[in-house]
Design an enzyme around this catalytic site. Structure first.
Site, PDB file in Angstrom:
ATOM      1  N   TYR A 103      -1.320   0.701  10.889  1.00 15.92           N
ATOM      2  CA  TYR A 103      -1.745  -0.180   9.574  1.00 15.92           C
ATOM      3  C   TYR A 103      -0.357   0.020   8.840  1.00 15.92           C
ATOM      4  O   TYR A 103      -0.020  -1.219   8.072  1.00 15.92           O
ATOM      5  CB  TYR A 103      -2.801   0.441   9.070  1.00 15.92           C
ATOM      6  CG  TYR A 103      -3.186   0.253   7.570  1.00 15.92           C
ATOM      7  CD1 TYR A 103      -3.750  -0.961   7.178  1.00 15.92           C
ATOM      8  CD2 TYR A 103      -2.623   0.685   6.428  1.00 15.92           C
ATOM      9  CE1 TYR A 103      -4.212  -1.417   6.020  1.00 15.92           C
ATOM     10  CE2 TYR A 103      -2.854   0.508   5.023  1.00 15.92           C
ATOM     11  CZ  TYR A 103      -3.637  -0.621   4.982  1.00 15.92           C
ATOM     12  OH  TYR A 103      -3.803  -0.949   3.782  1.00 15.92           O
ATOM     13  N   LYS A 137       1.704  -3.211   7.242  1.00 18.90           N
ATOM     14  CA  LYS A 137       1.906  -3.567   5.878  1.00 18.90           C
ATOM     15  C   LYS A 137       3.175  -3.551   5.618  1.00 18.90           C
ATOM     16  O   LYS A 137       3.781  -4.103   4.452  1.00 18.90           O
ATOM     17  CB  LYS A 137       0.977  -2.523   5.075  1.00 18.90           C
ATOM     18  CG  LYS A 137      -0.337  -2.828   5.250  1.00 18.90           C
ATOM     19  CD  LYS A 137      -0.638  -3.943   4.077  1.00 18.90           C
ATOM     20  CE  LYS A 137      -2.228  -4.343   3.983  1.00 18.90           C
ATOM     21  NZ  LYS A 137      -2.486  -5.188   3.194  1.00 18.90           N
ATOM     22  N   GLU A 186       0.468   3.574   1.863  1.00 20.82           N
ATOM     23  CA  GLU A 186       0.329   4.106   3.272  1.00 20.82           C
ATOM     24  C   GLU A 186       1.650   4.069   3.749  1.00 20.82           C
ATOM     25  O   GLU A 186       1.985   4.210   4.779  1.00 20.82           O
ATOM     26  CB  GLU A 186      -0.699   3.261   4.188  1.00 20.82           C
ATOM     27  CG  GLU A 186      -2.054   3.894   4.214  1.00 20.82           C
ATOM     28  CD  GLU A 186      -2.040   5.220   4.879  1.00 20.82           C
ATOM     29  OE1 GLU A 186      -1.628   5.102   6.074  1.00 20.82           O
ATOM     30  OE2 GLU A 186      -2.617   6.087   4.472  1.00 20.82           O
ATOM     31  N   THR A 239       0.871  -1.094  -0.008  1.00 21.91           N
ATOM     32  CA  THR A 239       0.090   0.108   0.031  1.00 21.91           C
ATOM     33  C   THR A 239       0.875   1.245   0.101  1.00 21.91           C
ATOM     34  O   THR A 239       1.923   1.342   0.457  1.00 21.91           O
ATOM     35  CB  THR A 239      -0.960   0.002   1.162  1.00 21.91           C
ATOM     36  OG1 THR A 239      -1.456   1.250   1.552  1.00 21.91           O
ATOM     37  CG2 THR A 239      -0.152  -0.523   2.629  1.00 21.91           C
TER      38      THR A 239
HETATM   39  P1  NAP Z   1     -11.660  -4.856   2.206  1.00 18.66           P
HETATM   40  O1  NAP Z   1     -12.904  -4.597   1.480  1.00 18.66           O
HETATM   41  O2  NAP Z   1     -11.570  -4.047   3.937  1.00 18.66           O
HETATM   42  O3  NAP Z   1     -11.444  -6.401   2.084  1.00 18.66           O
HETATM   43  C1  NAP Z   1     -10.508  -6.919   3.291  1.00 18.66           C
HETATM   44  C2  NAP Z   1     -10.648  -8.418   3.025  1.00 18.66           C
HETATM   45  O4  NAP Z   1     -10.068  -9.084   4.002  1.00 18.66           O
HETATM   46  C3  NAP Z   1     -12.353  -8.816   3.467  1.00 18.66           C
HETATM   47  O5  NAP Z   1     -12.448 -10.061   2.682  1.00 18.66           O
HETATM   48  C4  NAP Z   1     -11.995  -9.555   4.947  1.00 18.66           C
HETATM   49  O6  NAP Z   1     -12.795 -10.571   5.277  1.00 18.66           O
HETATM   50  C5  NAP Z   1     -10.632 -10.067   4.740  1.00 18.66           C
HETATM   51  N1  NAP Z   1      -9.870 -10.470   6.008  1.00 18.66           N
HETATM   52  C6  NAP Z   1      -9.910  -9.563   7.131  1.00 18.66           C
HETATM   53  N2  NAP Z   1      -9.157 -10.005   8.152  1.00 18.66           N
HETATM   54  C7  NAP Z   1      -8.915 -11.407   7.768  1.00 18.66           C
HETATM   55  C8  NAP Z   1      -8.432 -12.400   8.450  1.00 18.66           C
HETATM   56  N3  NAP Z   1      -7.880 -12.393   9.771  1.00 18.66           N
HETATM   57  N4  NAP Z   1      -8.281 -13.762   7.826  1.00 18.66           N
HETATM   58  C9  NAP Z   1      -8.990 -13.813   6.586  1.00 18.66           C
HETATM   59  N5  NAP Z   1      -9.685 -12.762   5.665  1.00 18.66           N
HETATM   60  C10 NAP Z   1      -9.556 -11.505   6.463  1.00 18.66           C
HETATM   61  O7  NAP Z   1     -10.478  -4.169   1.574  1.00 18.66           O
HETATM   62  P2  NAP Z   1     -10.028  -3.836   0.263  1.00 18.66           P
HETATM   63  O8  NAP Z   1     -10.104  -2.295  -0.061  1.00 18.66           O
HETATM   64  O9  NAP Z   1     -10.331  -4.864  -0.820  1.00 18.66           O
HETATM   65  O10 NAP Z   1      -8.332  -4.183   0.020  1.00 18.66           O
HETATM   66  C11 NAP Z   1      -7.875  -5.304   0.103  1.00 18.66           C
HETATM   67  C12 NAP Z   1      -6.256  -5.344   0.506  1.00 18.66           C
HETATM   68  O11 NAP Z   1      -5.675  -4.478   0.008  1.00 18.66           O
HETATM   69  C13 NAP Z   1      -6.151  -4.909   1.790  1.00 18.66           C
HETATM   70  O12 NAP Z   1      -4.861  -5.844   2.264  1.00 18.66           O
HETATM   71  C14 NAP Z   1      -5.605  -3.423   2.176  1.00 18.66           C
HETATM   72  O13 NAP Z   1      -5.110  -3.397   3.073  1.00 18.66           O
HETATM   73  C15 NAP Z   1      -4.885  -3.583   0.842  1.00 18.66           C
HETATM   74  N6  NAP Z   1      -4.985  -2.380   0.162  1.00 18.66           N
HETATM   75  C16 NAP Z   1      -6.097  -1.656  -0.221  1.00 18.66           C
HETATM   76  C17 NAP Z   1      -6.176  -0.416  -1.029  1.00 18.66           C
HETATM   77  C18 NAP Z   1      -7.219   0.206  -1.234  1.00 18.66           C
HETATM   78  O14 NAP Z   1      -7.244   1.571  -1.598  1.00 18.66           O
HETATM   79  N7  NAP Z   1      -8.534  -0.230  -1.324  1.00 18.66           N
HETATM   80  C19 NAP Z   1      -4.795   0.235  -1.320  1.00 18.66           C
HETATM   81  C20 NAP Z   1      -3.599  -0.626  -1.091  1.00 18.66           C
HETATM   82  C21 NAP Z   1      -3.733  -1.747  -0.458  1.00 18.66           C
HETATM   83  P3  NAP Z   1     -14.463 -10.420   6.019  1.00 18.66           P
HETATM   84  O15 NAP Z   1     -15.341 -10.314   5.075  1.00 18.66           O
HETATM   85  O16 NAP Z   1     -14.217 -11.529   6.604  1.00 18.66           O
HETATM   86  O17 NAP Z   1     -13.980  -9.289   6.831  1.00 18.66           O
HETATM   87  N1  GDD Z   2     -12.509   7.747   6.733  1.00 11.77           N
HETATM   88  C1  GDD Z   2     -12.499   8.925   6.746  1.00 11.77           C
HETATM   89  N2  GDD Z   2     -13.746   9.523   7.318  1.00 11.77           N
HETATM   90  N3  GDD Z   2     -11.492   9.726   6.346  1.00 11.77           N
HETATM   91  C2  GDD Z   2     -11.596  10.773   6.246  1.00 11.77           C
HETATM   92  C3  GDD Z   2     -12.862  11.515   6.898  1.00 11.77           C
HETATM   93  C4  GDD Z   2     -14.058  10.862   7.357  1.00 11.77           C
HETATM   94  O1  GDD Z   2     -14.863  11.441   7.796  1.00 11.77           O
HETATM   95  N4  GDD Z   2     -12.394  12.952   6.653  1.00 11.77           N
HETATM   96  C5  GDD Z   2     -11.333  13.129   5.939  1.00 11.77           C
HETATM   97  N5  GDD Z   2     -10.561  11.999   5.866  1.00 11.77           N
HETATM   98  C6  GDD Z   2      -9.374  12.040   5.425  1.00 11.77           C
HETATM   99  C7  GDD Z   2      -8.576  10.851   6.243  1.00 11.77           C
HETATM  100  O2  GDD Z   2      -8.110  11.703   7.298  1.00 11.77           O
HETATM  101  C8  GDD Z   2      -7.558  10.603   5.222  1.00 11.77           C
HETATM  102  O3  GDD Z   2      -6.398  11.375   4.914  1.00 11.77           O
HETATM  103  C9  GDD Z   2      -8.397  10.238   3.971  1.00 11.77           C
HETATM  104  O4  GDD Z   2      -9.398  10.952   4.341  1.00 11.77           O
HETATM  105  C10 GDD Z   2      -8.516   8.866   3.201  1.00 11.77           C
HETATM  106  O5  GDD Z   2      -8.989   8.092   4.387  1.00 11.77           O
HETATM  107  P1  GDD Z   2      -9.807   6.856   4.057  1.00 11.77           P
HETATM  108  O6  GDD Z   2     -10.817   6.843   3.112  1.00 11.77           O
HETATM  109  O7  GDD Z   2     -10.257   6.016   5.448  1.00 11.77           O
HETATM  110  O8  GDD Z   2      -8.286   5.888   3.314  1.00 11.77           O
HETATM  111  P2  GDD Z   2      -6.942   5.838   3.714  1.00 11.77           P
HETATM  112  O9  GDD Z   2      -6.034   6.704   2.743  1.00 11.77           O
HETATM  113  O10 GDD Z   2      -6.463   6.028   5.041  1.00 11.77           O
HETATM  114  O11 GDD Z   2      -6.497   4.514   3.463  1.00 11.77           O
HETATM  115  C11 GDD Z   2      -7.121   3.787   2.219  1.00 11.77           C
HETATM  116  O12 GDD Z   2      -6.100   3.795   1.223  1.00 11.77           O
HETATM  117  C12 GDD Z   2      -4.663   3.258   1.548  1.00 11.77           C
HETATM  118  C13 GDD Z   2      -3.633   3.368   0.546  1.00 11.77           C
HETATM  119  O13 GDD Z   2      -3.320   4.479   0.519  1.00 11.77           O
HETATM  120  C14 GDD Z   2      -7.293   2.181   2.671  1.00 11.77           C
HETATM  121  O14 GDD Z   2      -8.108   1.713   1.576  1.00 11.77           O
HETATM  122  C15 GDD Z   2      -6.376   1.196   2.933  1.00 11.77           C
HETATM  123  O15 GDD Z   2      -6.422   0.236   3.323  1.00 11.77           O
HETATM  124  C16 GDD Z   2      -5.180   1.740   1.734  1.00 11.77           C
HETATM  125  O16 GDD Z   2      -4.007   1.028   2.019  1.00 11.77           O
END
Ligand code: NAP
Ligand code: GDD
Length: 338
Positions: free
Chosen positions: A148, A152, A126, A124
């Site tokens: 987090y 990661k 992050e 990520t």
């Molecule tokens: P998400 O919608 O929150 O999905 C997370 C998945 O992980 C769910 O299927 C959840 O299962 C499963 N999980 C959590 N804890 C587990 C455990 N202990 N054992 C088995 N399964 C488990 O997240 P996402 O947005 O699809 O992201 C997918 C991955 O990419 C994550 O690792 C996240 O950190 C990473 N990532 C996301 C982003 C982004 O912007 N979306 C960017 C960079 C990296 P349940 O349904 O059982 O909860």
């Molecule tokens: N969630 C949330 N709620 N975030 C807020 C809010 C609010 O009401 N207001 C402002 N923010 C700001 C957070 O402080 C952060 O700076 C930004 O919005 C994005 O927050 P999130 O959408 O919660 O995502 P994230 O950037 O912290 O993390 C996501 O992206 C990562 C990759 O850069 C997640 O998907 C992580 O799993 C992923 O790794």
């Protein structure tokens, strides 16, 4: 014979798009699901009959070895994670067990059962956290800002280490924020699109937001799972940044989402006093509240996807405007159905 893929995190946003993509390509898809009191397939409910589900948990290596033996996977997409940054301060241990030790568990299961299996790790942006370069690439130093991000970073390095130690095909995608209509409502984009839809339909008065100045590089999850698959089809495993190369504030996301329902927002005040009002009615539709601020913020993320574009031939296809519009329109439909 069809290739076999094992997806951890299959019920989540990315896991579900990955499952769709692999099924389209003719793979036999296996998906890890955790035991729940009420059975629920999350984002793969619509394709559940095409998936072979395996009960396992990232924190339990015995179950992951079982998942490897059952699936006989050629490719493992390790997408599971505790993915909400804010929760990582409230639950730092479980976040570390899943996002750091869980990766090691999965890698060891692969190594023990079949080290020839290819492995993808969901790393990520992050990990860049307090970013050390204006545009972050594969060579930018890491500086995570949350439990987090720290967890990661371990997952990222242990993936690289298994490649170097055991000559395994293990790769990491350093993915910047990617969203969709399947995004959890706790994340800022979906919170905004759901809130805007509710305001439009008269079900909510005002959106309560945290830091409106934070900047993110937002893409669509559908584009990003294509990059994951491409990373797994190369001659040699490597790590890649996946991003759009554009960054926007949370404030801009709010404005764009309201535009999709024909509401123009005007901003007044500063900091915690800032409000967003409707240009035509003068009604306050956005308020800033302290509870959504982070203990340590990642102020700006902006990725450089050049390596992925050149080596993988990957290109982002869905624009920022289309991303916001499809999320708002989907939430309007969902709420109307409710
Ligand atoms: P998400 O919608 O929150 O999905 C997370 C998945 O992980 C769910 O299927 C959840 O299962 C499963 N999980 C959590 N804890 C587990 C455990 N202990 N054992 C088995 N399964 C488990 O997240 P996402 O947005 O699809 O992201 C997918 C991955 O990419 C994550 O690792 C996240 O950190 C990473 N990532 C996301 C982003 C982004 O912007 N979306 C960017 C960079 C990296 P349940 O349904 O059982 O909860
Ligand atoms: N969630 C949330 N709620 N975030 C807020 C809010 C609010 O009401 N207001 C402002 N923010 C700001 C957070 O402080 C952060 O700076 C930004 O919005 C994005 O927050 P999130 O959408 O919660 O995502 P994230 O950037 O912290 O993390 C996501 O992206 C990562 C990759 O850069 C997640 O998907 C992580 O799993 C992923 O790794």
């Amino acid at each position: 014979m069809s290739k076999k893929a094992l997806i951890t995190g299959i019920t989540g946003q990315d896991g579900s798009f990955m499952a769709e993509l692999l099924l389209d390509k003719g793979y036999d898809v296996y998906g890890v699901v955790r035991r729940k009191a009420v059975l629920n397939y999350g984002n793969v409910e619509h394709i559940k009959d095409s998936i072979n589900f395996v009960n396992a948990d990232m924190t339990d290596i015995v179950s992951l070895i079982g998942a490897m033996k059952t699936s006989k996977a050629d490719e493992v997409y390790n997408i599971a994670g505790q993915s909400f940054v804010a929760t990582s301060w409230e639950q730092p241990i479980v976040t570390t067990e899943i996002n750091a030790v869980g990766v090691l568990n999965m890698l060891e299961a692969v190594r023990k059962v079949n080290p020839a299996t290819r492995f993808y790790q969901a790393s990520t942006s992050e990990m860049f956290g307090h970013a050390q370069e204006a545009k972050q690439s594969e060579t930018t130093p890491f500086y995570p800002r949350s439990p987090y991000g720290v967890a990661k970073l371990y997952g990222h390095w242990i993936t690289k280490n298994y490649r170097e130690s055991y000559n395994m095909y293990t790769c990491s995608g350093i993915l910047f924020n990617h969203e969709s209509e399947r995004r959890g409502k706790e994340f800022v984009t979906r919170k905004i699109t759901d809130g805007v839809a509710r305001i439009k339909l008269g079900l909510l008065d005002c959106l309560e937001m945290g830091n409106l100045d934070a900047k993110r590089d937002w893409g669509h999850a559908k584009d990003y799972v294509k990059a994951m698959w491409l990373m797994m089809q190369q001659d040699e495993a490597d790590d890649y940044v996946i991003a759009t190369g554009e960054t926007r504030t949370v404030r801009e996301f709010v404005e764009k989402a309201f535009e999709c329902v024909d509401i123009i927002i005007k901003w007044q005040g500063k900091g915690l006093e800032e409000i967003g009002v409707c240009k035509t009615t003068g009604k306050t539709l956005v308020r800033v509240v302290p509870q959504y601020f982070r203990l340590a913020e990642v102020d700006i993320l902006l990725g450089n996807p050049k390596k992925a574009e050149e080596k993988l031939g990957w290109k982002r296809e869905i624009s920022f405007d289309d991303l916001v519009r499809c999320m708002v329109e989907n939430d309007l439909k969902l709420i109307e159905k409710e």
